[in-house]
Structure formats: C-alpha cells, structure tokens
Write a protein that holds these residues in place. Sequence first.
Motif, PDB file in Angstrom:
ATOM      1  N   MET A  77       0.833  -1.204   0.000  1.00 36.43           N
ATOM      2  CA  MET A  77       0.000   0.000   0.000  1.00 36.43           C
ATOM      3  C   MET A  77       0.873   1.262   0.000  1.00 36.43           C
ATOM      4  O   MET A  77       0.605   2.223  -0.744  1.00 36.43           O
ATOM      5  N   ALA A  78       1.949   1.236   0.804  1.00 32.69           N
ATOM      6  CA  ALA A  78       2.843   2.400   0.875  1.00 32.69           C
ATOM      7  C   ALA A  78       3.559   2.601  -0.461  1.00 32.69           C
ATOM      8  O   ALA A  78       3.725   3.746  -0.912  1.00 32.69           O
ATOM      9  N   VAL A  79       3.971   1.504  -1.105  1.00 34.51           N
ATOM     10  CA  VAL A  79       4.655   1.620  -2.408  1.00 34.51           C
ATOM     11  C   VAL A  79       3.686   2.167  -3.459  1.00 34.51           C
ATOM     12  O   VAL A  79       4.021   3.088  -4.212  1.00 34.51           O
ATOM     13  N   TYR A  80       2.462   1.623  -3.498  1.00 29.16           N
ATOM     14  CA  TYR A  80       1.463   2.132  -4.463  1.00 29.16           C
ATOM     15  C   TYR A  80       1.192   3.609  -4.209  1.00 29.16           C
ATOM     16  O   TYR A  80       1.105   4.408  -5.154  1.00 29.16           O
ATOM     17  N   ALA A  81       1.050   3.968  -2.925  1.00 30.49           N
ATOM     18  CA  ALA A  81       0.760   5.363  -2.580  1.00 30.49           C
ATOM     19  C   ALA A  81       1.916   6.269  -3.032  1.00 30.49           C
ATOM     20  O   ALA A  81       1.676   7.349  -3.587  1.00 30.49           O
ATOM     21  N   ALA A  82       3.156   5.801  -2.806  1.00 29.19           N
ATOM     22  CA  ALA A  82       4.318   6.613  -3.192  1.00 29.19           C
ATOM     23  C   ALA A  82       4.392   6.752  -4.711  1.00 29.19           C
ATOM     24  O   ALA A  82       4.612   7.858  -5.226  1.00 29.19           O
ATOM     25  N   VAL A  83       4.184   5.653  -5.423  1.00 27.90           N
ATOM     26  CA  VAL A  83       4.229   5.701  -6.896  1.00 27.90           C
ATOM     27  C   VAL A  83       3.104   6.613  -7.415  1.00 27.90           C
ATOM     28  O   VAL A  83       3.312   7.442  -8.307  1.00 27.90           O
ATOM     29  N   GLY A  84       1.931   6.476  -6.822  1.00 28.71           N
ATOM     30  CA  GLY A  84       0.804   7.321  -7.225  1.00 28.71           C
ATOM     31  C   GLY A  84       1.066   8.786  -6.962  1.00 28.71           C
ATOM     32  O   GLY A  84       0.704   9.650  -7.766  1.00 28.71           O
ATOM     33  N   ARG A  85       1.715   9.067  -5.830  1.00 28.04           N
ATOM     34  CA  ARG A  85       1.992  10.461  -5.441  1.00 28.04           C
ATOM     35  C   ARG A  85       3.084  11.053  -6.337  1.00 28.04           C
ATOM     36  O   ARG A  85       2.973  12.193  -6.776  1.00 28.04           O
ATOM     37  N   ILE A  86       4.137  10.261  -6.588  1.00 27.97           N
ATOM     38  CA  ILE A  86       5.286  10.793  -7.334  1.00 27.97           C
ATOM     39  C   ILE A  86       4.956  10.930  -8.823  1.00 27.97           C
ATOM     40  O   ILE A  86       5.170  11.966  -9.435  1.00 27.97           O
ATOM     41  N   TRP A  87       4.408   9.846  -9.412  1.00 27.96           N
ATOM     42  CA  TRP A  87       4.161   9.867 -10.864  1.00 27.96           C
ATOM     43  C   TRP A  87       2.700  10.191 -11.225  1.00 27.96           C
ATOM     44  O   TRP A  87       2.338  10.144 -12.385  1.00 27.96           O
ATOM     45  N   ARG A  88       1.917  10.466 -10.203  1.00 20.80           N
ATOM     46  CA  ARG A  88       0.495  10.825 -10.392  1.00 20.80           C
ATOM     47  C   ARG A  88      -0.249   9.784 -11.227  1.00 20.80           C
ATOM     48  O   ARG A  88      -0.913  10.123 -12.216  1.00 20.80           O
ATOM     49  N   ILE A  89      -0.071   8.537 -10.836  1.00 20.35           N
ATOM     50  CA  ILE A  89      -0.753   7.444 -11.539  1.00 20.35           C
ATOM     51  C   ILE A  89      -1.987   7.073 -10.720  1.00 20.35           C
ATOM     52  O   ILE A  89      -1.872   6.558  -9.604  1.00 20.35           O
ATOM     53  N   ASN A  90      -3.156   7.342 -11.294  1.00 18.59           N
ATOM     54  CA  ASN A  90      -4.419   7.111 -10.573  1.00 18.59           C
ATOM     55  C   ASN A  90      -4.638   5.653 -10.218  1.00 18.59           C
ATOM     56  O   ASN A  90      -5.204   5.342  -9.168  1.00 18.59           O
ATOM     57  N   VAL A  91      -4.216   4.751 -11.117  1.00 18.70           N
ATOM     58  CA  VAL A  91      -4.406   3.315 -10.863  1.00 18.70           C
ATOM     59  C   VAL A  91      -3.682   2.910  -9.575  1.00 18.70           C
ATOM     60  O   VAL A  91      -4.188   2.077  -8.805  1.00 18.70           O
ATOM     61  N   CYS A  92      -2.526   3.518  -9.316  1.00 17.26           N
ATOM     62  CA  CYS A  92      -1.777   3.186  -8.093  1.00 17.26           C
ATOM     63  C   CYS A  92      -2.543   3.637  -6.852  1.00 17.26           C
ATOM     64  O   CYS A  92      -2.550   2.938  -5.836  1.00 17.26           O
ATOM     65  N   HIS A  93      -3.184   4.816  -6.929  1.00 18.15           N
ATOM     66  CA  HIS A  93      -4.002   5.258  -5.796  1.00 18.15           C
ATOM     67  C   HIS A  93      -5.183   4.303  -5.597  1.00 18.15           C
ATOM     68  O   HIS A  93      -5.570   4.007  -4.463  1.00 18.15           O
ATOM     69  N   ALA A  94      -5.758   3.828  -6.701  1.00 18.49           N
ATOM     70  CA  ALA A  94      -6.875   2.872  -6.601  1.00 18.49           C
ATOM     71  C   ALA A  94      -6.394   1.575  -5.942  1.00 18.49           C
ATOM     72  O   ALA A  94      -7.095   0.990  -5.113  1.00 18.49           O
ATOM     73  N   LEU A  95      -5.190   1.142  -6.320  1.00 20.23           N
ATOM     74  CA  LEU A  95      -4.633  -0.082  -5.727  1.00 20.23           C
ATOM     75  C   LEU A  95      -4.370   0.109  -4.234  1.00 20.23           C
ATOM     76  O   LEU A  95      -4.680  -0.772  -3.426  1.00 20.23           O
ATOM     77  N   ALA A  96      -3.808   1.276  -3.880  1.00 20.54           N
ATOM     78  CA  ALA A  96      -3.529   1.546  -2.456  1.00 20.54           C
ATOM     79  C   ALA A  96      -4.829   1.546  -1.657  1.00 20.54           C
ATOM     80  O   ALA A  96      -4.901   0.939  -0.581  1.00 20.54           O
ATOM     81  N   ALA A  97      -5.859   2.198  -2.213  1.00 22.93           N
ATOM     82  CA  ALA A  97      -7.151   2.251  -1.512  1.00 22.93           C
ATOM     83  C   ALA A  97      -7.745   0.846  -1.364  1.00 22.93           C
ATOM     84  O   ALA A  97      -8.382   0.537  -0.351  1.00 22.93           O
ATOM     85  N   SER A  98      -7.514  -0.001  -2.370  1.00 18.05           N
ATOM     86  CA  SER A  98      -8.050  -1.371  -2.328  1.00 18.05           C
ATOM     87  C   SER A  98      -7.339  -2.226  -1.293  1.00 18.05           C
ATOM     88  O   SER A  98      -7.907  -3.190  -0.777  1.00 18.05           O
ATOM     89  N   CYS A  99      -6.078  -1.904  -1.019  1.00 19.29           N
ATOM     90  CA  CYS A  99      -5.288  -2.707  -0.074  1.00 19.29           C
ATOM     91  C   CYS A  99      -5.760  -2.522   1.368  1.00 19.29           C
ATOM     92  O   CYS A  99      -5.695  -3.466   2.178  1.00 19.29           O
ATOM     93  N   ALA A 100      -6.228  -1.299   1.700  1.00 22.81           N
ATOM     94  CA  ALA A 100      -6.423  -0.939   3.111  1.00 22.81           C
ATOM     95  C   ALA A 100      -7.396  -1.874   3.845  1.00 22.81           C
ATOM     96  O   ALA A 100      -7.071  -2.376   4.934  1.00 22.81           O
ATOM     97  N   GLY A 101      -8.557  -2.112   3.254  1.00 23.98           N
ATOM     98  CA  GLY A 101      -9.556  -2.951   3.928  1.00 23.98           C
ATOM     99  C   GLY A 101      -9.069  -4.376   4.119  1.00 23.98           C
ATOM    100  O   GLY A 101      -9.286  -4.989   5.182  1.00 23.98           O
ATOM    101  N   ILE A 102      -8.400  -4.895   3.094  1.00 23.83           N
ATOM    102  CA  ILE A 102      -7.896  -6.279   3.182  1.00 23.83           C
ATOM    103  C   ILE A 102      -6.822  -6.346   4.267  1.00 23.83           C
ATOM    104  O   ILE A 102      -6.820  -7.259   5.100  1.00 23.83           O
ATOM    105  N   GLY A 103      -5.922  -5.373   4.247  1.00 22.79           N
ATOM    106  CA  GLY A 103      -4.836  -5.348   5.231  1.00 22.79           C
ATOM    107  C   GLY A 103      -5.364  -5.238   6.653  1.00 22.79           C
ATOM    108  O   GLY A 103      -4.900  -5.952   7.551  1.00 22.79           O
ATOM    109  N   ALA A 104      -6.349  -4.360   6.845  1.00 21.60           N
ATOM    110  CA  ALA A 104      -6.905  -4.178   8.198  1.00 21.60           C
ATOM    111  C   ALA A 104      -7.540  -5.478   8.689  1.00 21.60           C
ATOM    112  O   ALA A 104      -7.362  -5.865   9.854  1.00 21.60           O
ATOM    113  N   SER A 105      -8.268  -6.166   7.802  1.00 18.77           N
ATOM    114  CA  SER A 105      -8.942  -7.392   8.235  1.00 18.77           C
ATOM    115  C   SER A 105      -7.925  -8.474   8.625  1.00 18.77           C
ATOM    116  O   SER A 105      -8.119  -9.184   9.618  1.00 18.77           O
TER     117      SER A 105
END
Lengths: 246, 53
Positions: free
Chosen positions: A75-103
Amino acid sequence: MAWIWFHKLGSPPHFYRLAGRMTPWFAWPALLLCLGGLYGGLVSAPADYQQGEGFRIIYVHAPAAWLSVMIYSAMAVYAAVGRIWRINVCHALAASCAGIGASFTLVALVTGSLWGRPMWGTYWEWDPRLTSELVLLFLYLGYMGLRSAIDDTARADRASAVLAIVGAVNVPIIHYSVTWWNSLHQAPSVMKFGKSSMPASMLIPLLMMLLGFTLFFVAIMLVRARGEVLRRERGAQWVAEAAVEA
Amino acid sequence: MHWLQMGGYWPWVWPSYGLTLLVVVLNIVTARRSLRAARAEVRRRLQMQRSNP
C-alpha cells in the motif's frame, strides 16, 4: 522502451481488462494451496513437542501476520508511486489494499491472542511485537478513515498517500521488534537467513499457506481495484463500453 | 472426535480457524459486491444519459 509495460499498467482501461483476466490465475492456485496447507497443517503435521496441538494456530496466524505487513508495504509503495508519478491506478490499488490489510491485521492480533492464552497464560501483553502490530491496525484504520473523510478523490489520494508513506516506518519496527527488544513473542523461525528451525513436515504446509494467502490477497485486491477504477473513471467512454460488456 | 479435541487446545485452535475463514469469506463477498456496485452505478449513469440526451 523497457518502461512501456509500466506506463501501460497505469492506463485505467488496460489495467481494468488485465486485472479481470489475471484474477482467476491468482484465485484458483490460492484455493488449492490453502486446501493443501490446511490438510498438511491440521492433519499430517506432527504435534509440537512443547506446544502440543496448540501450535496449529500458526497455520492461520503466521500467514495473516505476514499479509498484514506485506499489504501495508504494498500500500505504501502504491501510494508513493501514485503520489510521485500521479498514476491514478496506483491510488486505486492503495485504496483497495487498506480494507484487506486491516482485516488480516485483526486476524493476526486475535489468533495471536488465542495462541497466547494457553502458551503465555494471557490473551494480551504490551509486548513490542504485539504493540507494533496494534499500531499497524490503527494505521490502516486511520488511512481508511482519512480517505472516507475527504469527498474529493484527488485530495483524498494525496492526503492518504502521505499517511501510508509515513506509516511505513512501522513495518521494520514490527519485523525487528523481536530482536531489538526483549519480547515474549518468539524470534523468526521461518523467514530468517539460513536454515529454518522448523522440520519439513511442519514447514511445507506453512509455506503453502503463506503463498496461498499471498495469492488470495492479490486476487481480492485486483477485484477491489477494478471497482475502484470504474468509480474513478465513471465519465470515460471506455467505462461505458466495459459496463456494457460485463 | 479425538482430532477435533486438538489435544485439549480446541477452544483456541478452532476459533482461530473460524475467524480466519470468516474474514476470508467477508473479503470475497465485499470485493465482489464493490465491483458489482461500481458496474451498476455506471449502467445507471448510462441509462440516465440515454433517457436525457
């Protein structure tokens, strides 16, 4: 030239279709590995000479704990890639990770407590490993709470990415907590350099479960990310075509 | 029956497996529901656009 695949993955329609095709390739091996690992762990592995049959909790506890840390790192890598290169798909992936990770962090904490009661005589101890794992759960919940508190998706992406990246400092703390400080929790017995301290009859089912859970996470993340991408791109022409196809 | 007893550790072993199974199933259900809801939302928007061009 070598980076074309990377840029293609950043294209929402390409990602949406590729993720749809890839999901069964992760889901079915995950199911087979978990069934094999469960049989090995619950039936064929011998009882531990100190912990008896109670050690079998490791076959769900260790994969859940592994996922909790691995998913946060992803999630942190996707968030960093999304933030640095502004790739929306990476932000979507990071958001998708959170619920699974928390559970799975919750599963790791609860199964650890259930193991701790007969082995340590207590459900909970403010031990470095347990405490840092609890902090990880709060980081996941904070990430999810922050995202849901901001209506604008782009702002939510930027703010939550900072939290995910800063929170990554907890990942090495979790991993090394058992060696840096005096801990009730046992030292690494599988993921350590050199030879594992477990016999093959116990280790192989555990490795199957670890791999099975990892593939399961990828499959679920891809399904969630497809939904997230559709929601973000709902005004685009390709989304209309994809919705009609489905 | 003897196997289910888990050497007396059943009150800790089976709830661990039960919780894990529950979380796995919930993850599958919520992921599929989330994708289905996103598709339904897109279809609704399309229908609205077609009815109000």
